[in-house]
Design an enzyme around this catalytic site. Structure first.
Site, PDB file in Angstrom:
ATOM      1  N   ASP A  33       0.833  -1.208   0.000  1.00 26.19           N
ATOM      2  CA  ASP A  33       0.000   0.000   0.000  1.00 26.19           C
ATOM      3  C   ASP A  33       0.868   1.260   0.000  1.00 26.19           C
ATOM      4  OD1 ASP A  33      -2.285   1.496   0.054  1.00 26.19           O
ATOM      5  OD2 ASP A  33      -2.699   1.195   2.178  1.00 26.19           O
ATOM      6  N   GLY A  34       0.318   2.327  -0.544  1.00 22.79           N
ATOM      7  CA  GLY A  34       0.982   3.630  -0.461  1.00 22.79           C
ATOM      8  C   GLY A  34       1.580   4.107  -1.780  1.00 22.79           C
ATOM      9  N   HIS A  50       2.522   3.247  -8.883  1.00 19.85           N
ATOM     10  CA  HIS A  50       2.297   1.816  -9.175  1.00 19.85           C
ATOM     11  C   HIS A  50       3.485   1.252  -9.975  1.00 19.85           C
ATOM     12  CE1 HIS A  50      -1.600   2.194  -7.480  1.00 19.85           C
ATOM     13  NE2 HIS A  50      -2.137   2.879  -8.480  1.00 19.85           N
ATOM     14  N   ARG A  84     -11.858   2.351  -8.770  1.00 19.91           N
ATOM     15  CA  ARG A  84     -10.921   3.442  -9.114  1.00 19.91           C
ATOM     16  C   ARG A  84     -11.196   3.946 -10.526  1.00 19.91           C
ATOM     17  NH1 ARG A  84      -5.303   2.518  -5.978  1.00 19.91           N
ATOM     18  NH2 ARG A  84      -6.263   1.842  -4.053  1.00 19.91           N
ATOM     19  N   LEU A 144      10.492 -20.819  -4.385  1.00 20.01           N
ATOM     20  CA  LEU A 144       9.481 -19.912  -3.830  1.00 20.01           C
ATOM     21  C   LEU A 144       8.213 -19.870  -4.682  1.00 20.01           C
ATOM     22  CD1 LEU A 144       9.124 -17.285  -1.791  1.00 20.01           C
ATOM     23  CD2 LEU A 144       9.416 -16.066  -3.922  1.00 20.01           C
TER      24      LEU A 144
HETATM   25  C1  FPP Z   1      -2.252   0.293  -3.126  1.00 22.11           C
HETATM   26  O1  FPP Z   1      -1.699   1.569  -3.173  1.00 22.11           O
HETATM   27  C2  FPP Z   1      -1.692  -0.495  -4.197  1.00 22.11           C
HETATM   28  C3  FPP Z   1      -2.419  -1.061  -5.184  1.00 22.11           C
HETATM   29  C4  FPP Z   1      -3.884  -0.988  -5.257  1.00 22.11           C
HETATM   30  C5  FPP Z   1      -1.762  -1.784  -6.267  1.00 22.11           C
HETATM   31  C6  FPP Z   1      -0.565  -2.555  -5.856  1.00 22.11           C
HETATM   32  C7  FPP Z   1       0.089  -3.039  -7.065  1.00 22.11           C
HETATM   33  C8  FPP Z   1       1.413  -3.043  -7.251  1.00 22.11           C
HETATM   34  C9  FPP Z   1       2.398  -2.605  -6.240  1.00 22.11           C
HETATM   35  C10 FPP Z   1       1.981  -3.561  -8.502  1.00 22.11           C
HETATM   36  C11 FPP Z   1       1.314  -4.821  -8.979  1.00 22.11           C
HETATM   37  C12 FPP Z   1       2.203  -5.505  -9.898  1.00 22.11           C
HETATM   38  C13 FPP Z   1       2.079  -6.762 -10.312  1.00 22.11           C
HETATM   39  C14 FPP Z   1       3.166  -7.361 -11.054  1.00 22.11           C
HETATM   40  C15 FPP Z   1       0.887  -7.563 -10.098  1.00 22.11           C
HETATM   41  P1  FPP Z   1      -2.674   2.795  -3.363  1.00 22.11           P
HETATM   42  O2  FPP Z   1      -2.742   3.127  -4.802  1.00 22.11           O
HETATM   43  O3  FPP Z   1      -3.988   2.508  -2.721  1.00 22.11           O
HETATM   44  O4  FPP Z   1      -1.901   3.892  -2.569  1.00 22.11           O
HETATM   45  P2  FPP Z   1      -2.529   5.080  -1.741  1.00 22.11           P
HETATM   46  O5  FPP Z   1      -3.284   4.435  -0.605  1.00 22.11           O
HETATM   47  O6  FPP Z   1      -1.334   5.836  -1.299  1.00 22.11           O
HETATM   48  O7  FPP Z   1      -3.415   5.850  -2.671  1.00 22.11           O
END
Ligand code: FPP
Length: 256
Positions: A33-34, A50, A84, A144
């Site tokens: 997250d974040g 992302h 979103r 893994l």
């Molecule tokens: C939450 O942060 C994150 C997500 C919803 C997406 C997480 C995905 C990735 C890190 C990459 C995925 C990659 C693969 C290969 C599957 P947020 O956008 O909610 O952050 P915020 O709370 O700061 O707005």
């Protein structure tokens, strides 16, 4: 700040203890997250967060593999993430493909097995194709397990399991008395994977967000204020060391 620690009863500080390679959590699950806040802090669009977060995955997979972790489950896209803006959803659903296009050869080399946990039926065809190819090309590996929670929601997963169990009762192939915890677990998306030992959530939020609610019943939880794109191998080790200081009792009493 390295991690959000709740004061330990024994006053031990995990930053000061050595890593115990004989007590590595075999299944680590991460709520990454974040990304959005990481990008906002830099005046960048959310998708830049992302994109950066995707690069971190490879580093963390490598480190988890080195530590001897057996399963790494990553919450990549939730059943709620469809809410979103369309551009962001489209971008998020292209990430598995771009990640695998870049890193699949290395994952194969590192003996990683790719899996997916979630509802595939309404994911875009290109996302499913990329993941299926990776699953197929890593199916003979035995290192893994990298399990992507993709279009995953725990309440959805449990509802599906209940539907199937109810249907088996209706057709007479199952009796109500046979319904127990093992049977429910066997109807989840990835019944072959043991429950997580350690859950990490980044970004300072202290909640589970519909992630593996059944499977996390006895999991150790670890939260950090670090945004996912800044999460490092060192912080993974920190979380594991803190896990190693916990006395897991699973509702029983401490032995010894
Ligand atoms: C939450 O942060 C994150 C997500 C919803 C997406 C997480 C995905 C990735 C890190 C990459 C995925 C990659 C693969 C290969 C599957 P947020 O956008 O909610 O952050 P915020 O709370 O700061 O707005």
């Amino acid at each position: 700040m390295l991690g959000r620690f709740f004061r330990r009863k024994d006053n031990q500080d995990s930053t000061e203890v050595p890593l115990d390679l004989t007590n590595i959590p075999s299944h680590i699950a991460i709520i990454m997250d974040g990304n959005g806040r990481w990008a906002k802090k830099r005046g960048l669009p959310r998708i830049a967060g992302h994109r950066e977060g995707t690069k971190v995955i490879k580093k963390i997979v490598k480190k988890a593999n080195e530590l001897g972790v057996s399963i790494l489950t990553l919450y990549a896209f939730s059943t709620e993430n469809w809410k979103r803006p369309k551009d962001e959803v489209d971008f998020l659903l292209k990430l598995p493909e771009s990640f695998l296009n870049t890193y699949l050869p290395e994952l194969i080399e590192e003996n990683v097995q790719v899996r997916i946990m979630g509802e595939k039926s309404n994911l875009p065809a290109h996302t499913v194709r990329a993941v299926d190819t990776a699953i197929e090309q890593t199916q003979h590996n035995d290192g893994l397990i990298l399990n992507f929670a993709l279009n995953y929601g725990s309440r959805y997963e449990l509802s599906k399991a209940i539907q199937q169990i109810a249907s088996d009762v209706k057709t007479g192939s199952l009796s109500i008395e046979d319904i127990n915890e093992d049977l429910v677990s066997a109807h989840l998306f990835r019944p072959e994977l043991k429950d997580p030992d350690l859950l990490i959530r980044t970004s300072g939020e202290i909640r589970l967000s519909n992630f593996m609610l059944w499977q996390l019943a006895y999991t150790e939880l670890w939260f950090t204020d670090t945004f996912w794109p800044d999460f490092s191998e060192d912080e993974l080790v920190q979380a594991v060391k803190d896990y190693q200081l916990r006395g897991r009792r699973f509702g029983g009493v401490q032995s010894g």
